[in-house]
Write a protein that holds these residues in place. Structure first.
Motif, mmCIF file in Angstrom:
data_model
loop_
_atom_site.group_PDB
_atom_site.id
_atom_site.type_symbol
_atom_site.label_atom_id
_atom_site.label_comp_id
_atom_site.label_asym_id
_atom_site.label_seq_id
_atom_site.Cartn_x
_atom_site.Cartn_y
_atom_site.Cartn_z
ATOM 1 N N MET A 1 0.820 -1.183 0.000
ATOM 2 C CA MET A 1 0.000 0.000 0.000
ATOM 3 C C MET A 1 0.869 1.254 0.000
ATOM 4 N N GLN A 2 2.010 1.198 0.687
ATOM 5 C CA GLN A 2 2.882 2.369 0.781
ATOM 6 C C GLN A 2 3.532 2.686 -0.558
ATOM 7 N N ASP A 3 3.737 1.688 -1.428
ATOM 8 C CA ASP A 3 4.433 1.888 -2.699
ATOM 9 C C ASP A 3 3.532 2.487 -3.773
ATOM 10 N N GLU A 4 2.208 2.375 -3.623
ATOM 11 C CA GLU A 4 1.291 2.826 -4.678
ATOM 12 C C GLU A 4 1.391 4.321 -4.963
ATOM 13 N N PRO A 5 1.400 5.228 -3.982
ATOM 14 C CA PRO A 5 1.539 6.645 -4.314
ATOM 15 C C PRO A 5 2.854 6.948 -5.025
ATOM 16 N N GLN A 6 3.931 6.237 -4.655
ATOM 17 C CA GLN A 6 5.212 6.458 -5.327
ATOM 18 C C GLN A 6 5.153 5.959 -6.767
ATOM 19 N N LYS A 7 4.464 4.825 -6.995
ATOM 20 C CA LYS A 7 4.327 4.299 -8.354
ATOM 21 C C LYS A 7 3.508 5.269 -9.201
ATOM 22 N N ASP A 8 2.434 5.794 -8.619
ATOM 23 C CA ASP A 8 1.607 6.756 -9.359
ATOM 24 C C ASP A 8 2.396 8.000 -9.689
ATOM 25 N N GLU A 9 3.187 8.464 -8.757
ATOM 26 C CA GLU A 9 3.993 9.658 -8.997
ATOM 27 C C GLU A 9 5.048 9.390 -10.057
ATOM 28 N N ALA A 10 5.651 8.216 -10.004
ATOM 29 C CA ALA A 10 6.666 7.868 -11.002
ATOM 30 C C ALA A 10 6.023 7.772 -12.384
ATOM 31 N N LEU A 11 4.831 7.187 -12.452
ATOM 32 C CA LEU A 11 4.128 7.083 -13.727
ATOM 33 C C LEU A 11 3.747 8.462 -14.243
ATOM 34 N N SER A 12 3.285 9.320 -13.371
ATOM 35 C CA SER A 12 2.915 10.679 -13.778
ATOM 36 C C SER A 12 4.129 11.428 -14.314
ATOM 37 N N ASN A 13 5.260 11.298 -13.662
ATOM 38 C CA ASN A 13 6.492 11.954 -14.142
ATOM 39 C C ASN A 13 6.894 11.421 -15.502
ATOM 40 N N LEU A 14 6.797 10.120 -15.681
ATOM 41 C CA LEU A 14 7.154 9.503 -16.953
ATOM 42 C C LEU A 14 6.225 9.994 -18.070
ATOM 43 N N LEU A 15 4.940 10.074 -17.784
ATOM 44 C CA LEU A 15 3.986 10.528 -18.796
ATOM 45 C C LEU A 15 4.191 12.001 -19.139
ATOM 46 N N ARG A 16 4.582 12.819 -18.165
ATOM 47 C CA ARG A 16 4.827 14.234 -18.430
ATOM 48 C C ARG A 16 6.048 14.432 -19.329
ATOM 49 N N THR A 17 7.027 13.593 -19.200
ATOM 50 C CA THR A 17 8.252 13.758 -19.995
ATOM 51 C C THR A 17 8.151 13.109 -21.368
ATOM 52 N N TRP A 18 7.161 12.248 -21.577
ATOM 53 C CA TRP A 18 7.042 11.526 -22.846
ATOM 54 C C TRP A 18 6.505 12.441 -23.927
ATOM 55 N N LYS A 19 7.148 12.455 -25.052
ATOM 56 C CA LYS A 19 6.722 13.233 -26.207
ATOM 57 C C LYS A 19 6.605 12.304 -27.402
ATOM 58 N N PRO A 20 5.422 12.268 -28.033
ATOM 59 C CA PRO A 20 5.278 11.407 -29.209
ATOM 60 C C PRO A 20 6.066 11.997 -30.372
ATOM 61 N N ASP A 21 6.675 11.121 -31.156
ATOM 62 C CA ASP A 21 7.467 11.598 -32.285
ATOM 63 C C ASP A 21 6.817 11.255 -33.621
ATOM 64 N N ALA A 22 5.583 10.779 -33.599
ATOM 65 C CA ALA A 22 4.876 10.475 -34.843
ATOM 66 C C ALA A 22 4.203 11.752 -35.356
ATOM 67 N N GLN A 23 4.197 11.899 -36.668
ATOM 68 C CA GLN A 23 3.579 13.063 -37.300
ATOM 69 C C GLN A 23 2.178 12.690 -37.802
ATOM 70 N N LEU A 24 1.241 13.613 -37.655
ATOM 71 C CA LEU A 24 -0.093 13.396 -38.179
ATOM 72 C C LEU A 24 -0.095 13.580 -39.684
ATOM 73 N N PRO A 25 -0.993 12.892 -40.374
ATOM 74 C CA PRO A 25 -1.074 13.071 -41.824
ATOM 75 C C PRO A 25 -1.496 14.511 -42.158
ATOM 76 N N PRO A 26 -1.225 14.962 -43.370
ATOM 77 C CA PRO A 26 -1.619 16.318 -43.736
ATOM 78 C C PRO A 26 -3.149 16.473 -43.688
ATOM 79 N N ARG A 27 -3.606 17.629 -43.252
ATOM 80 C CA ARG A 27 -5.018 18.001 -43.143
ATOM 81 C C ARG A 27 -5.800 17.014 -42.281
ATOM 82 N N PHE A 28 -5.150 16.464 -41.261
ATOM 83 C CA PHE A 28 -5.792 15.502 -40.378
ATOM 84 C C PHE A 28 -6.946 16.142 -39.595
ATOM 85 N N GLN A 29 -6.689 17.314 -39.013
ATOM 86 C CA GLN A 29 -7.727 17.982 -38.231
ATOM 87 C C GLN A 29 -8.943 18.320 -39.078
ATOM 88 N N GLN A 30 -8.704 18.796 -40.288
ATOM 89 C CA GLN A 30 -9.817 19.137 -41.173
ATOM 90 C C GLN A 30 -10.646 17.893 -41.502
#
Length: 111
Positions: free
Chosen positions: A1-30
């Protein structure tokens, strides 16, 4: 139980630093907005849905809702009174006929 908040915090930090490097196709939003617009146009409400929406909009005002319920109540009372009046008149007529038949035996129906 004590490790869960640390795991959540570690996961949150990892997700904040992750940047996708895939490009969207042209005119995707449209293309996405065009599909959304086409889906909204294609979805026409049925008659029952239209009536339901109208009733919800109309009865959302309390004064109108109260007057509508009062109108229905008075209409129901009037219809019940009218129906009972007919039944009472029929029963009274039948009672009169039976009384005359009991007083005057010659008024009995003949078979």
């Amino acid at each position: 139980m004590q490790d869960e908040p640390q795991k959540d915090e570690a996961l949150s930090n990892l997700l904040r630093t992750w940047k996708p490097d895939a490009q969207l196709p042209p005119r995707f939003q449209q293309a996405v907005w065009n599909r959304i617009a086409c889906a909204e146009v294609a979805r026409t409400p049925s008659l029952w849905q239209s009536i339901t929406v109208w009733v919800e909009k109309t009865l959302s005002r309390p004064a109108l809702a109260v007057s509508y319920v009062a109108l229905l109540l008075f209409a129901g009372l009037g219809a019940g009174y009218w129906h009972a009046e007919g039944k009472t008149a029929h029963a009274a007529s039948e009672w009169r006929t039976r009384y005359v038949q009991t007083v005057d035996p010659y008024q009995m129906p003949r078979n």
